[in-house]
Design an enzyme around this catalytic site. Sequence first.
Site, PDB file in Angstrom:
ATOM      1  CG  LEU A  47      12.303  -7.711 -15.326  1.00 29.75           C
ATOM      2  CD1 LEU A  47      12.389  -8.191 -16.778  1.00 29.75           C
ATOM      3  CD2 LEU A  47      12.739  -6.251 -15.239  1.00 29.75           C
ATOM      4  CG  ASP A  48      13.397 -13.855 -11.806  1.00 30.39           C
ATOM      5  OD1 ASP A  48      13.881 -13.146 -10.887  1.00 30.39           O
ATOM      6  OD2 ASP A  48      13.534 -15.081 -11.866  1.00 30.39           O
ATOM      7  CB  THR A  49      14.869  -8.090 -10.529  1.00 30.22           C
ATOM      8  OG1 THR A  49      14.495  -8.611  -9.257  1.00 30.22           O
ATOM      9  CG2 THR A  49      13.777  -7.186 -11.048  1.00 30.22           C
ATOM     10  CE  LYS A  50      15.946 -11.869  -5.410  1.00 29.99           C
ATOM     11  NZ  LYS A  50      14.986 -12.353  -4.422  1.00 29.99           N
TER      12      LYS A  50
ATOM     13  CD  GLN B 252      -2.795   1.297   2.424  1.00 27.95           C
ATOM     14  OE1 GLN B 252      -3.342   2.340   2.681  1.00 27.95           O
ATOM     15  NE2 GLN B 252      -2.986   0.228   3.167  1.00 27.95           N
TER      16      GLN B 252
ATOM     17  N   GLY C 251      -7.581  20.737  18.705  1.00 30.27           N
ATOM     18  CA  GLY C 251      -7.243  22.160  18.673  1.00 30.27           C
ATOM     19  C   GLY C 251      -7.781  22.886  19.890  1.00 30.27           C
TER      20      GLY C 251
ATOM     21  CG  PHE D 212      11.639  -4.263  -2.313  1.00 28.35           C
ATOM     22  CD1 PHE D 212      10.600  -5.142  -2.572  1.00 28.35           C
ATOM     23  CD2 PHE D 212      12.343  -3.725  -3.380  1.00 28.35           C
ATOM     24  CE1 PHE D 212      10.259  -5.477  -3.877  1.00 28.35           C
ATOM     25  CE2 PHE D 212      12.004  -4.050  -4.681  1.00 28.35           C
ATOM     26  CZ  PHE D 212      10.965  -4.927  -4.933  1.00 28.35           C
TER      27      PHE D 212
ATOM     28  CD  GLU E 220      -1.793   2.198   8.236  1.00 28.95           C
ATOM     29  OE1 GLU E 220      -1.520   2.415   7.061  1.00 28.95           O
ATOM     30  OE2 GLU E 220      -1.870   3.096   9.091  1.00 28.95           O
TER      31      GLU E 220
ATOM     32  CD  GLN F 206     -12.091  27.452  18.731  1.00 25.73           C
ATOM     33  OE1 GLN F 206     -12.986  27.601  19.550  1.00 25.73           O
ATOM     34  NE2 GLN F 206     -11.306  28.447  18.367  1.00 25.73           N
TER      35      GLN F 206
HETATM   36  N1  CAO Z   1      11.930 -10.398  -9.208  1.00 22.46           N
HETATM   37  C1  CAO Z   1      12.582 -11.177  -8.332  1.00 22.46           C
HETATM   38  N2  CAO Z   1      12.477 -11.035  -6.984  1.00 22.46           N
HETATM   39  C2  CAO Z   1      11.664 -10.053  -6.555  1.00 22.46           C
HETATM   40  C3  CAO Z   1      10.960  -9.198  -7.418  1.00 22.46           C
HETATM   41  C4  CAO Z   1      11.110  -9.413  -8.810  1.00 22.46           C
HETATM   42  N3  CAO Z   1      10.473  -8.667  -9.695  1.00 22.46           N
HETATM   43  N4  CAO Z   1      10.248  -8.338  -6.678  1.00 22.46           N
HETATM   44  C5  CAO Z   1      10.491  -8.628  -5.393  1.00 22.46           C
HETATM   45  N5  CAO Z   1      11.350  -9.678  -5.324  1.00 22.46           N
HETATM   46  C6  CAO Z   1      11.851 -10.326  -4.116  1.00 22.46           C
HETATM   47  C7  CAO Z   1      12.821  -9.416  -3.405  1.00 22.46           C
HETATM   48  O1  CAO Z   1      14.101  -9.488  -3.989  1.00 22.46           O
HETATM   49  C8  CAO Z   1      12.743  -9.990  -1.993  1.00 22.46           C
HETATM   50  O2  CAO Z   1      13.517 -11.168  -1.926  1.00 22.46           O
HETATM   51  P1  CAO Z   1      14.758 -11.382  -0.886  1.00 22.46           P
HETATM   52  O3  CAO Z   1      14.201 -11.109   0.497  1.00 22.46           O
HETATM   53  O4  CAO Z   1      15.113 -12.818  -1.107  1.00 22.46           O
HETATM   54  O5  CAO Z   1      15.825 -10.449  -1.217  1.00 22.46           O
HETATM   55  C9  CAO Z   1      11.281 -10.362  -1.898  1.00 22.46           C
HETATM   56  O6  CAO Z   1      10.797 -10.548  -3.211  1.00 22.46           O
HETATM   57  C10 CAO Z   1      10.351  -9.261  -1.337  1.00 22.46           C
HETATM   58  O7  CAO Z   1      10.838  -8.772  -0.242  1.00 22.46           O
HETATM   59  P2  CAO Z   1      10.055  -8.038   0.956  1.00 22.46           P
HETATM   60  O8  CAO Z   1      10.787  -8.478   2.170  1.00 22.46           O
HETATM   61  O9  CAO Z   1      10.003  -6.592   0.681  1.00 22.46           O
HETATM   62  O10 CAO Z   1       8.564  -8.606   0.964  1.00 22.46           O
HETATM   63  P3  CAO Z   1       7.764  -9.201   2.195  1.00 22.46           P
HETATM   64  O11 CAO Z   1       6.437  -9.600   1.650  1.00 22.46           O
HETATM   65  O12 CAO Z   1       8.524 -10.249   2.904  1.00 22.46           O
HETATM   66  O13 CAO Z   1       7.586  -7.965   3.203  1.00 22.46           O
HETATM   67  C11 CAO Z   1       6.840  -5.743   3.806  1.00 22.46           C
HETATM   68  C12 CAO Z   1       6.581  -7.007   2.984  1.00 22.46           C
HETATM   69  C13 CAO Z   1       5.816  -4.725   3.408  1.00 22.46           C
HETATM   70  C14 CAO Z   1       6.718  -6.068   5.299  1.00 22.46           C
HETATM   71  C15 CAO Z   1       8.258  -5.216   3.531  1.00 22.46           C
HETATM   72  O14 CAO Z   1       8.414  -5.046   2.151  1.00 22.46           O
HETATM   73  C16 CAO Z   1       8.567  -3.898   4.231  1.00 22.46           C
HETATM   74  O15 CAO Z   1       8.828  -3.841   5.434  1.00 22.46           O
HETATM   75  N6  CAO Z   1       8.601  -2.818   3.454  1.00 22.46           N
HETATM   76  C17 CAO Z   1       8.977  -1.496   3.954  1.00 22.46           C
HETATM   77  C18 CAO Z   1       7.903  -0.885   4.773  1.00 22.46           C
HETATM   78  C19 CAO Z   1       6.597  -0.794   4.041  1.00 22.46           C
HETATM   79  O16 CAO Z   1       6.483  -0.254   2.971  1.00 22.46           O
HETATM   80  N7  CAO Z   1       5.587  -1.275   4.688  1.00 22.46           N
HETATM   81  C20 CAO Z   1       4.244  -1.041   4.212  1.00 22.46           C
HETATM   82  C21 CAO Z   1       3.664  -2.242   3.742  1.00 22.46           C
HETATM   83  S1  CAO Z   1       2.014  -1.897   3.333  1.00 22.46           S
HETATM   84  O17 CAO Z   1       2.168  -0.691   2.345  1.00 22.46           O
END
Ligand code: CAO
Length: 425
Positions: free
Chosen positions: A72-75, A17, A247, A97, A139, A249
């Site tokens: 896209l698989d960025t890895k 989000q 505030g 991320f 959140e 008021q």
């Molecule tokens: N191709 C290949 N790999 C991908 C990819 C792609 N296109 N897109 C994402 N990935 C992989 C990442 O490389 C990562 O892998 P590794 O951990 O092995 O390096 C993984 O997918 C995603 O990582 P993540 O840790 O961000 O995702 P999560 O679901 O485990 O966690 C969240 C989610 C929201 C807790 C975390 O991203 C976070 O703390 N973000 C920052 C704070 C934030 O924005 N929170 C709000 C969330 S609600 O808006």
Amino acid sequence: MGKALDGVKILDFTHVQSGPTCTQLLAWFGADVIKIEKPGTGDITRGQLRDIPDVDSLYFTMLNHNKRSITLDTKNPKGKEVLDALLKHCDVLVENFAPGVLDRMGLTWEYIHKVNPRMIVASVKGFGPGPYEDCKVYENVAQCAGGSASTTGFREGPPLVTGAQIGDSGTGLHLALGIVAALYQRNTTGKGQKVLCAMQDGVLNLARVKLRDQQRLAHGPLTEYSQYGEGVPFGDAVPRAGNDSGGGQPGWILKCKGWETDPNAYIYFITQAPVWEAICDLIGEPGWKTDPGYKTPKARLPKLKAIFARIEQWTMTKTKFEVMQECNKVDIPVGPILSMKELAEEPSLRATGTVVEVDHPTRGKYLTVGNPIKLSDSVSEVKRSPLLGEHTEEILRDVLKFGEKQIAEIRSSGAIGGTEKMAAE
Ligand code: CAO
């Protein structure tokens, strides 16, 4: 008509989000937002809180309008080549991320800055530098860590989170402003920079009046809090203030006609000092206009609870809309408690584009919230969210100018997904 951010290209690495809120706003202002998603699954919210089987959830569609999607698989090494081409092409990379993920993908600031020195890298993280910088955050974690939960709810009850997504959407809004500021500064420096918004910081910023009150506490009780009038002593931290106004008021939520069966038959009533006399006339207490015990705001402070109880006797005889009509005639500020149903049906919100009906190829029609920020010369049109990978080929061919052979190689490497896998399982 052109758009404010026409020509700005966003590499959108956001999910869930907070980040998507930011890039959706930029898209509404005219930026070309290219959302990179993992082949096969995409943004996890496509499959979360689904109301229709195999169809992108409202959670996803309502946060990803006006974007293009590339899987896209960025890895994958071929995927990394595409990513590098996008890094060169775009102006801003936006990501939310977990801490360390971007670095693990090889996208350190140094690397990105070398590939494209003009690139702005904008990130949402849960916490800024410090003891919690490595934590994943959602959140409600941010609402709790940013001071909102501690100051929300009733004094006698536990801390409360609010339904307004101040941690996610609030931080996304902050980030969007940071990006626009960085783009503006780039006009003179020619260089990109990092933009960081921590969710804890964003929530604290929105709760800033409570930090104000924390410091006022050192100089005496917070007299506008109803606990003062009730004779309850203050502790060493700002207490939860129920429905007290933040505030100067005094205000409170009062019952209106029908409250026994309608959970939203309530109104927020503000006893703004300049209209005190009008309030007295309206509720049938003209004597309070001159009575020294009620005449001044200071005299009223210790009796706010009783005053609001008397006003409520009056509001309970009318619907919230009748109260609003009568109060507005004499400039008394009041706020009807509008349900989501009432907001969805409100014609004026439809007319301004704040509530918009969107058509989606697999979902059909649904309602969303359009751009709440209205620019007279950059009017936002809400376009449906993309299907997973809907624009993969278009971006490779038309944006990155890859030839058919190169696209075929990328496809056979498994670096891109197919559009047919439209939603997460
Ligand atoms: N191709 C290949 N790999 C991908 C990819 C792609 N296109 N897109 C994402 N990935 C992989 C990442 O490389 C990562 O892998 P590794 O951990 O092995 O390096 C993984 O997918 C995603 O990582 P993540 O840790 O961000 O995702 P999560 O679901 O485990 O966690 C969240 C989610 C929201 C807790 C975390 O991203 C976070 O703390 N973000 C920052 C704070 C934030 O924005 N929170 C709000 C969330 S609600 O808006």
